[in-house]
Design an enzyme around this catalytic site. Sequence first.
Site, mmCIF file in Angstrom:
data_model
loop_
_atom_site.group_PDB
_atom_site.id
_atom_site.type_symbol
_atom_site.label_atom_id
_atom_site.label_comp_id
_atom_site.label_asym_id
_atom_site.label_seq_id
_atom_site.Cartn_x
_atom_site.Cartn_y
_atom_site.Cartn_z
ATOM 1 N N PHE A 144 1.036 -1.270 0.080
ATOM 2 C CA PHE A 144 -0.072 -0.031 0.074
ATOM 3 C C PHE A 144 0.993 1.258 0.070
ATOM 4 C CE2 PHE A 144 -4.407 1.091 0.475
ATOM 5 C CZ PHE A 144 -5.062 -0.257 0.374
ATOM 6 N N GLN A 152 -7.792 14.873 3.294
ATOM 7 C CA GLN A 152 -7.019 14.073 2.334
ATOM 8 C C GLN A 152 -7.908 13.798 1.154
ATOM 9 O OE1 GLN A 152 -6.148 9.615 2.873
ATOM 10 N NE2 GLN A 152 -4.222 10.294 2.834
ATOM 11 N N HIS A 179 -8.165 11.310 -2.012
ATOM 12 C CA HIS A 179 -7.561 9.792 -2.634
ATOM 13 C C HIS A 179 -7.244 10.046 -3.990
ATOM 14 C CE1 HIS A 179 -7.363 5.508 -3.412
ATOM 15 N NE2 HIS A 179 -7.659 5.435 -2.116
ATOM 16 N N LEU A 191 -14.719 5.219 -5.159
ATOM 17 C CA LEU A 191 -13.304 4.902 -4.944
ATOM 18 C C LEU A 191 -12.984 3.591 -5.481
ATOM 19 C CD1 LEU A 191 -10.960 5.941 -2.910
ATOM 20 C CD2 LEU A 191 -11.366 4.076 -1.661
ATOM 21 N N GLU A 227 -6.574 1.742 -3.223
ATOM 22 C CA GLU A 227 -4.950 1.860 -3.488
ATOM 23 C C GLU A 227 -4.589 0.590 -3.680
ATOM 24 O OE1 GLU A 227 -3.175 5.014 -1.146
ATOM 25 O OE2 GLU A 227 -1.930 3.236 -0.297
ATOM 26 N N ARG A 238 -0.457 9.367 -0.541
ATOM 27 C CA ARG A 238 -1.743 9.923 -1.228
ATOM 28 C C ARG A 238 -1.415 11.254 -1.673
ATOM 29 N NH1 ARG A 238 -6.485 6.472 2.086
ATOM 30 N NH2 ARG A 238 -5.728 4.613 1.078
ATOM 31 N N HIS A 249 -11.468 12.283 0.602
ATOM 32 C CA HIS A 249 -11.800 10.954 1.235
ATOM 33 C C HIS A 249 -11.626 10.948 2.471
ATOM 34 C CE1 HIS A 249 -10.973 6.584 1.116
ATOM 35 N NE2 HIS A 249 -10.056 6.487 1.588
ATOM 36 N N ARG A 274 -2.788 11.043 5.891
ATOM 37 C CA ARG A 274 -2.744 9.655 6.545
ATOM 38 C C ARG A 274 -2.361 8.574 5.388
ATOM 39 N NH1 ARG A 274 -6.588 5.556 5.837
ATOM 40 N NH2 ARG A 274 -8.056 6.818 4.969
HETATM 41 C C1 LIG Z 1 -14.712 3.986 0.239
HETATM 42 C C2 LIG Z 1 -13.957 3.936 1.302
HETATM 43 C C3 LIG Z 1 -12.866 3.340 1.328
HETATM 44 C C4 LIG Z 1 -12.029 2.942 2.559
HETATM 45 N N1 LIG Z 1 -10.749 2.071 2.526
HETATM 46 C C5 LIG Z 1 -10.242 2.103 3.602
HETATM 47 C C6 LIG Z 1 -9.113 1.030 3.623
HETATM 48 O O1 LIG Z 1 -9.024 0.026 2.988
HETATM 49 N N2 LIG Z 1 -8.102 0.869 4.857
HETATM 50 C C7 LIG Z 1 -8.302 1.928 5.420
HETATM 51 O O2 LIG Z 1 -7.568 1.851 6.654
HETATM 52 N N3 LIG Z 1 -9.109 2.910 5.447
HETATM 53 C C8 LIG Z 1 -9.976 3.145 4.687
HETATM 54 N N4 LIG Z 1 -11.252 4.070 4.515
HETATM 55 C C9 LIG Z 1 -11.193 4.837 5.562
HETATM 56 C C10 LIG Z 1 -11.723 4.238 6.773
HETATM 57 O O3 LIG Z 1 -12.959 3.174 6.335
HETATM 58 C C11 LIG Z 1 -12.794 5.328 7.606
HETATM 59 O O4 LIG Z 1 -11.840 6.202 7.958
HETATM 60 C C12 LIG Z 1 -13.240 4.358 8.819
HETATM 61 O O5 LIG Z 1 -13.698 3.174 8.604
HETATM 62 C C13 LIG Z 1 -13.965 5.436 9.866
HETATM 63 O O6 LIG Z 1 -14.698 4.784 10.837
HETATM 64 P P1 LIG Z 1 -15.412 5.154 11.837
HETATM 65 O O7 LIG Z 1 -15.811 4.189 12.959
HETATM 66 O O8 LIG Z 1 -14.530 6.391 12.541
HETATM 67 O O9 LIG Z 1 -16.591 5.864 11.324
HETATM 68 P P2 LIG Z 1 -17.820 5.452 10.181
HETATM 69 O O10 LIG Z 1 -17.444 3.933 9.830
HETATM 70 O O11 LIG Z 1 -17.916 6.545 9.123
HETATM 71 O O12 LIG Z 1 -19.140 5.082 11.211
HETATM 72 C C14 LIG Z 1 -19.574 6.326 11.751
HETATM 73 C C15 LIG Z 1 -20.750 6.036 12.609
HETATM 74 O O13 LIG Z 1 -21.305 7.279 13.378
HETATM 75 C C16 LIG Z 1 -22.772 7.231 13.348
HETATM 76 N N5 LIG Z 1 -23.201 8.680 13.349
HETATM 77 C C17 LIG Z 1 -22.657 9.624 12.461
HETATM 78 N N6 LIG Z 1 -23.443 10.736 13.051
HETATM 79 C C18 LIG Z 1 -24.374 10.498 13.812
HETATM 80 C C19 LIG Z 1 -25.275 10.973 14.777
HETATM 81 N N7 LIG Z 1 -25.603 12.359 14.618
HETATM 82 N N8 LIG Z 1 -26.106 10.211 15.683
HETATM 83 C C20 LIG Z 1 -25.650 8.781 15.744
HETATM 84 N N9 LIG Z 1 -24.749 8.354 15.150
HETATM 85 C C21 LIG Z 1 -24.139 8.997 14.130
HETATM 86 C C22 LIG Z 1 -23.063 6.522 12.023
HETATM 87 O O14 LIG Z 1 -24.232 5.888 11.985
HETATM 88 C C23 LIG Z 1 -22.107 5.534 12.022
HETATM 89 O O15 LIG Z 1 -22.498 4.221 12.546
HETATM 90 C C24 LIG Z 1 -12.173 3.961 3.442
HETATM 91 C C25 LIG Z 1 -13.082 5.070 3.372
HETATM 92 C C26 LIG Z 1 -13.950 4.988 2.502
HETATM 93 C C27 LIG Z 1 -14.917 6.160 2.477
#
Ligand SMILES: Cc1cc2nc3c(=O)[nH]c(=O)nc-3n(C[C@H](O)[C@H](O)[C@H](O)COP(=O)(O)OP(=O)(O)OC[C@H]3O[C@@H](n4cnc5c(N)ncnc54)[C@H](O)[C@@H]3O)c2cc1C
Length: 596
Positions: free
Chosen positions: A126, A250, A252, A262, A265, A296, A363, A404
């Site tokens: 990666f 960031q 992507h 997306l 990568e 990135r 991203h 990142r």
């Molecule tokens: C398409 C894509 C591909 C990616 N691929 C990778 C990868 O391969 N490797 C890597 O390391 N990272 C990757 N990333 C980044 C990574 O996936 C995210 O940064 C990470 O998963 C975020 O996790 P999180 O738990 O912080 O938030 P999220 O998974 O976004 O969860 C947020 C949660 O908060 C809740 N929420 C939000 N607002 C409220 C509210 N007002 N009230 C109640 N609940 C709320 C939502 O319901 C959800 O459950 C990718 C991101 C994307 C978009």
Amino acid sequence: MADQHSVVDGIHYHQHDVVIVGAGGAGMRAAIESAPKASTAVITKLYPTRSHTGAAQGGMAAALANVEEDSNEWHTYDTVKGGDYLVDQDSAEILTREAIDAVYDLENMGLPFNRTEDGKIDQRRFGGHTRDHGKAPVRRACYAADRTGHMILQTLYQNCVKHGVEFFNEFYALDLIMTEVDGVKRPAGIVAYELATGEIHVFQGKSVVFATGGFGKIYKTTSNAHTLTGDGVGIIWRKGLPLEDMEFYQFHPTGLAGLGILLTEGARGEGAILRNASGERFMERYAPTIKDLAPRDIVARSMVQEVLDGRGAGPHKDYVYLDCTHLGAEVLETKLPDITEFARTYLGVDPVTERVPVYPTAHYAMGGIPTNNDAQVLSDNETVVPGLYAAGECACVSVHGSNRLGTNSLLDINVFGKRAGNNAVAYAQTADFVPLPADAADGVVKMLAQLRESDGSESVAELRKALQETMDRNAQVFRTEETLQTALADVEKLRRRYPNVKVHDRGRRFNTDLLEAVELGFLLDLAEVLVYSAINRKESRGAHMRDDYPTRDDENFMQHTMAYLTAGLESPASDHIRLDWKPVRFTQYQPTERKY
Ligand SMILES: Cc1cc2nc3c(=O)[nH]c(=O)nc-3n(C[C@H](O)[C@H](O)[C@H](O)COP(=O)(O)OP(=O)(O)OC[C@H]3O[C@@H](n4cnc5c(N)ncnc54)[C@H](O)[C@@H]3O)c2cc1C
């Protein structure tokens, strides 16, 4: 202990030891730690398995050294250098050290990782992850085809169910209640809106964890889901707590051109190559050692530069190509099946035989709610808010600095999600509930009534579109004082129009119209802090590239930005945002020129 529930004057009251907002990877990883020891509620606006973590594709970094030599120290070095030296190095050391257990925790919970022939967890390359301090790319990303996030989310959800986590699905947290106890402000609970009924719920908790994810929807072209509107970060901001490093957003490199969807990568990790219109592998010029696997920020900038210099492809010369054709159908169908399908479905291009048009897409938020290494939220550079935690993309530890590395976020949510859960439950086991003020829900009730009953003429969709367009044009990969000032002026204008938005649906049940109006408010607030912080940082570092200050200036800017809301949001940004600095923590690595 089951949910303690009562209804007073139409408002629902619940009591849990630990209240977690967000059911993505970070929130559920926290819940798995806390639920076996104390009553744990997870409030989530999405059904848990629809959280954006489920969209993550490529992998999760950990120096397991399953397929080639690797070490935590190399991983730390890459993370620090990848973040252009704005990373807090002690935090990065924790991230990379605890990475190993984070992967094995998931394996033990049942996650089906791809395997090597001898049965170990397989690893792929990666961007920015290297062997021996930048000598060559290293295979460090653990993965499950290109559905790693999906597998993580499903695995965590199943384990939450096993541990009796109580989920409140499709509940929107809209406010954090803070109460002063002995001169110290502490969280008392969360006010949430239940989508199905339109009813208001107050969740009293001894400790509160924010895990609400990112805010990519401030941009138009983004890999982020429609729901990533930064509500949690916005709530914290409106409470007068600081936000850190918001200018670092960031892009992507490989979004599907024109759409932003997306392509992981991991494709380049498997050997795909970026080419310009004439077929040249241009990354050889920008990053001679690791080429397409540079971090990135560097790849995204190089792509935009190619387009600006007239070497873009397509009728408008406004994208470049991701060339996977030499990988062969088998690699694409088995290791990258989802993105192969995305290219076919959304662009009608078959990566097996054709080059795929790509362009950078918004991203990931490096900045967010400042925390220490125990995931405790900070109210200034050092002071902890007792009982309040944040983890995942909404938080800024800071392990990502100004850029990142790919696969370090799935890692971050597991390592710091776990820490948040452990610390929040330990706190809840010794602390008492903080009393709820009698008017706990009033702020939210009033805000929703105003929006629902407004006779304004502004459209939520139009305001959001205007915001996203100015952010795409003016606060993107390349920035200048002029473009940023334009973005700020536009955002301020939109913020003045916002109180006049019209919500068409005045009903109570499933009123997504109303909630989109609320979410727009958060987007506007966060875009303003982002742009204001970006104007203040007169240097180029990581994802923040200022054409008018093209070099990194360690003497003046080797510091984190801390932004504070000081007055009502009605005034211009300069009247209500105060910017300050916070020192970067160093352990082993002194900043050097960042070459790849
Ligand atoms: C398409 C894509 C591909 C990616 N691929 C990778 C990868 O391969 N490797 C890597 O390391 N990272 C990757 N990333 C980044 C990574 O996936 C995210 O940064 C990470 O998963 C975020 O996790 P999180 O738990 O912080 O938030 P999220 O998974 O976004 O969860 C947020 C949660 O908060 C809740 N929420 C939000 N607002 C409220 C509210 N007002 N009230 C109640 N609940 C709320 C939502 O319901 C959800 O459950 C990718 C991101 C994307 C978009």
